[in-house]
Scaffold this motif. Structure first.
Motif, PDB file in Angstrom:
ATOM      1  N   TRP A  15       4.039  -0.232  -6.836  1.00 21.63           N
ATOM      2  CA  TRP A  15       4.074  -1.355  -5.901  1.00 21.63           C
ATOM      3  C   TRP A  15       4.994  -1.103  -4.712  1.00 21.63           C
ATOM      4  N   LEU A  18       3.374  -1.087  -1.184  1.00 16.94           N
ATOM      5  CA  LEU A  18       2.964  -2.425  -0.763  1.00 16.94           C
ATOM      6  C   LEU A  18       4.168  -3.237  -0.303  1.00 16.94           C
ATOM      7  N   ARG A  19       5.296  -3.084  -0.985  1.00 21.77           N
ATOM      8  CA  ARG A  19       6.502  -3.814  -0.571  1.00 21.77           C
ATOM      9  C   ARG A  19       6.948  -3.370   0.811  1.00 21.77           C
TER      10      ARG A  19
END
Length: 266
Positions: A15, A18-19
């Motif tokens: 993730w 995406l962060r």
């Protein structure tokens, strides 16, 4: 002995990209706000508006900007206790460059910090706008001048924040508090309020927040910016009673209260 931090074993985080995709644009917009805030405060000062109301506005903007920066970086602020009003010497354990931002999110404070911070992006600007007193570590003459400025600010009714450990650690213990800086509170006749700080989850300090060995500010900032959400804890503790001619006792008691809240062993 100390409570261990979370495991530092590298784990792939799918993730993280995406962060970055979400947080970097928000950060850039926030930097623009920082520039606008600086221009606003500078224009009111130059135009002669200034004064108490202007300083109050500046402190509110610093608190808002600091709290928002923490949220952009994925931190949920957990504040406990109440910061004392008026002139007070805040003494806190030191973990990260985030410490200044976290305390500023609750109350705009004039910090004593190492001179290198003045060159850091974002945080250096925030520190300078917040009235930080920069100290060259290891320089006795610099420390004497810093202490004199701290007393002047405290007597003028301004709050001052210090990190009595003298440097940041790994977040798994609290180092010895140097007692000399506590003399400023005695000279100015103001209270000392210990502040306990921690970043992590479930009451455990996360090892990714403190600086790594020879890690630059930018590398640490980038790593934190892409990290999974964490809590940023700030505990305002009961003030320590002044003990004239015994500043060492004040330093030890302040450290003891912080250690007790964080759950670390000596």
């Amino acid at each position: 002995m100390s409570i261990p931090a979370e495991s530092s074993r590298p784990v792939r985080d799918p993730w993280r990209p995406l962060r970055y995709l979400i947080r970097i644009p928000l950060l850039l917009v926030h930097v623009v706000f920082a520039i606008l805030i600086a221009l606003l405060l500078a224009s009111t000062t130059l135009s002669g508006i200034g004064g108490r109301d202007d300083r109050r506005l500046g402190k509110r903007l610093i608190r808002w900007w600091s709290a928002t920066l923490l949220r952009i970086c994925g931190f949920r602020i957990r504040a406990y206790g109440t910061p004392l009003p008026g002139a007070v010497l805040f003494v806190a354990n030191h973990i990260s460059w985030l410490d200044i931002v976290l305390l500023h999110s609750q109350r705009a404070v004039n910090f004593v910090a190492k001179s290198e911070i003045a060159r850091w992006p974002l945080v250096g600007w925030l520190a300078a706008r917040g009235g930080t007193i920069f100290h060259r570590r290891g320089n006795t003459d610099s420390l004497a001048a810093v202490m004199a400025r701290v007393v002047v600010q405290l007597r003028a009714g301004e709050p001052v924040g210090v990190f009595p450990e003298g440097g940041s650690g790994h977040g798994n213990r609290v180092g010895t508090f140097h007692a000399r800086i506590f003399q400023t509170a005695l000279d100015a006749g103001v209270p000392v309020q210990p502040v306990a700080l921690r970043y992590g989850r479930g009451g455990r300090q996360h090892p990714d927040v403190p600086f790594g060995v020879k890690e630059s500010f930018f590398a640490n900032f980038l790593r934190i910016l892409g990290h999974a959400p964490m809590d940023a804890e700030i505990h305002f503790l009961e003030p320590v009673a002044p003990t004239p001619d015994a500043r060492r006792l004040m330093a030890e008691e302040s450290r003891r209260r912080i250690v007790a809240v964080l759950g670390y062993g000596d």
